[in-house]
Design an enzyme around this catalytic site. Structure first.
Site, PDB file in Angstrom:
ATOM      1  N   GLU A  31      -8.223 -16.493  -2.980  1.00  9.49           N
ATOM      2  CA  GLU A  31      -9.548 -17.079  -2.830  1.00  9.49           C
ATOM      3  C   GLU A  31     -10.018 -17.676  -4.166  1.00  9.49           C
ATOM      4  O   GLU A  31      -9.433 -17.397  -5.221  1.00  9.49           O
ATOM      5  CB  GLU A  31     -10.532 -15.992  -2.374  1.00  9.49           C
ATOM      6  CG  GLU A  31     -10.210 -15.389  -1.002  1.00  9.49           C
ATOM      7  CD  GLU A  31     -10.551 -16.322   0.165  1.00  9.49           C
ATOM      8  OE1 GLU A  31     -10.427 -17.544   0.019  1.00  9.49           O
ATOM      9  OE2 GLU A  31     -10.930 -15.803   1.232  1.00  9.49           O
TER      10      GLU A  31
ATOM     11  N   ASP B 257     -12.028 -23.383   1.703  1.00  8.79           N
ATOM     12  CA  ASP B 257     -12.531 -23.078   0.358  1.00  8.79           C
ATOM     13  C   ASP B 257     -11.474 -23.306  -0.730  1.00  8.79           C
ATOM     14  O   ASP B 257     -11.665 -22.935  -1.877  1.00  8.79           O
ATOM     15  CB  ASP B 257     -13.050 -21.625   0.302  1.00  8.79           C
ATOM     16  CG  ASP B 257     -11.957 -20.594   0.571  1.00  8.79           C
ATOM     17  OD1 ASP B 257     -10.783 -20.987   0.774  1.00  8.79           O
ATOM     18  OD2 ASP B 257     -12.271 -19.384   0.567  1.00  8.79           O
TER      19      ASP B 257
ATOM     20  N   HIS C 221      -8.332 -22.057  -0.762  1.00  6.00           N
ATOM     21  CA  HIS C 221      -7.348 -20.998  -1.008  1.00  6.00           C
ATOM     22  C   HIS C 221      -5.956 -21.410  -0.549  1.00  6.00           C
ATOM     23  O   HIS C 221      -5.801 -22.215   0.367  1.00  6.00           O
ATOM     24  CB  HIS C 221      -7.783 -19.665  -0.386  1.00  6.00           C
ATOM     25  CG  HIS C 221      -7.750 -19.598   1.112  1.00  6.00           C
ATOM     26  ND1 HIS C 221      -8.714 -18.931   1.841  1.00  6.00           N
ATOM     27  CD2 HIS C 221      -6.887 -20.085   2.040  1.00  6.00           C
ATOM     28  CE1 HIS C 221      -8.422 -19.023   3.126  1.00  6.00           C
ATOM     29  NE2 HIS C 221      -7.326 -19.706   3.268  1.00  6.00           N
TER      30      HIS C 221
ATOM     31  N   ASP D  94       1.085 -13.462   3.358  1.00  4.57           N
ATOM     32  CA  ASP D  94      -0.023 -12.507   3.305  1.00  4.57           C
ATOM     33  C   ASP D  94      -0.130 -11.647   4.562  1.00  4.57           C
ATOM     34  O   ASP D  94       0.566 -11.888   5.559  1.00  4.57           O
ATOM     35  CB  ASP D  94      -1.345 -13.237   3.034  1.00  4.57           C
ATOM     36  CG  ASP D  94      -1.466 -14.531   3.827  1.00  4.57           C
ATOM     37  OD1 ASP D  94      -0.827 -14.642   4.896  1.00  4.57           O
ATOM     38  OD2 ASP D  94      -2.187 -15.437   3.388  1.00  4.57           O
TER      39      ASP D  94
HETATM   40  P1  PGA Z   1      -5.596 -22.414   9.290  1.00  3.31           P
HETATM   41  O1  PGA Z   1      -5.612 -21.560   7.940  1.00  3.31           O
HETATM   42  O2  PGA Z   1      -4.197 -22.956   9.387  1.00  3.31           O
HETATM   43  O3  PGA Z   1      -5.872 -21.437  10.380  1.00  3.31           O
HETATM   44  O4  PGA Z   1      -6.605 -23.487   9.138  1.00  3.31           O
HETATM   45  C1  PGA Z   1      -5.093 -22.117   6.767  1.00  3.31           C
HETATM   46  C2  PGA Z   1      -5.314 -21.163   5.609  1.00  3.31           C
HETATM   47  O5  PGA Z   1      -6.301 -20.417   5.598  1.00  3.31           O
HETATM   48  O6  PGA Z   1      -4.497 -21.184   4.679  1.00  3.31           O
END
Ligand code: PGA
Length: 256
Positions: free
Chosen positions: A139, A132, A134, A63
């Protein structure tokens, strides 16, 4: 799903690094799907230390933020080059990251999908998980069949990522992300999750129902999904003893 629980993030990361190193040694021209965020940082450090040969490796990142130029310090282009690619002998032309400043976002997303297909598909997709649920930036309520496209971040994700931007108000609202369907086509998925703030999302992914409100749960349908957790991220799972037993009792030929 294979659930690998280790006492610490360091221990889980080492096993994940060994798996990726093995793929690079076994396949001369592997295609890796890569992730950003704080979770894979240690893994990237460890892979750099292993001094593997990256000349024939192709990568596709999950992404990118819409509106951030590749040289923006918070762009995922910048993140990947700074934390990983610049330390490897990888060929720049083999690195793919969604274009956050494309004039025609839809066309550039379609091109990204085509590039993945032209490379022969992704051998191993590295994933994190959002609090959440994702994966990538898919999302909650993302279509479980979705392809690379633009998405709107939830307030929770903007809040979580505000730490990188010096405030949540600076986090872009829109992102481009590989779709859930795109991720599911990878031949192998390797998800890392560490820390207590991921424990609820991890339990829902592994032991909850498959639902678009929890996109990571679709990995239950993936034939080769490995989930690497530290003890805190695993703390809300109901069947911890079973997952430990499966890992400890692996026959030799299945050991990582
Ligand atoms: P993080 O993000 O490794 O910074 O916790 C993980 C994600 O949002 O997929």
């Amino acid at each position: 799903m294979e659930i690998v629980i280790q006492p610490t993030a360091e221990a889980a990361t080492s096993i994940a690094a060994r798996l990726i190193a093995r793929l690079l040694r076994e396949k001369p021209d592997p295609v890796l799907g890569l992730a950003t965020g704080s979770t894979p940082l240690r893994l990237y450090e460890e892979l750099v230390r292993l001094r593997l040969d990256w000349r024939r490796v192709t990568t596709f990142n999950l992404d990118e933020y819409v509106g951030l130029r590749p040289d923006h310090p918070q762009s995922y282009h910048h993140f990947m080059w700074e934390n990983f690619f610049r330390h490897l002998n990888i060929a720049k032309r083999n690195v793919h990251i969604p274009d956050g400043v494309a004039r025609n976002i839809q066309a550039s997303c379609e091109r990204y999908e085509k590039q993945i297909r032209a490379a022969g598909g992704i051998d191993l997709q590295l994933l994190g998980i959002g609090a959440d649920g994702h994966i990538g930036f898919n999302e909650p309520t993302s279509s479980l069949a979705s392809r690379t496209r633009i998405k709107t971040l939830t307030p929770q994700t903007r809040k979580d990522n505000g730490r990188f931007f010096g405030g949540e108000h600076k986090v872009p609202h829109h992102v481009i992300t590989m779709g859930v369907g795109t991720i599911m086509e990878a031949r192998q998925c390797l998800l890392l999750a560490f820390g207590k703030n991921k424990s609820r999302a991890v339990a829902a992914m592994v032991e909850g129902p498959i639902a678009a409100v929890n996109p990571a749960s679709i990995l239950q349908m993936h034939p080769q999904a490995k989930i690497f957790l530290d003890a805190s991220a695993a703390s809300k799972l109901q069947r911890i003893d079973y997952y430990h037993r499966v890992f400890d009792d692996k026959p030799d030929w299945q050991r990582i």
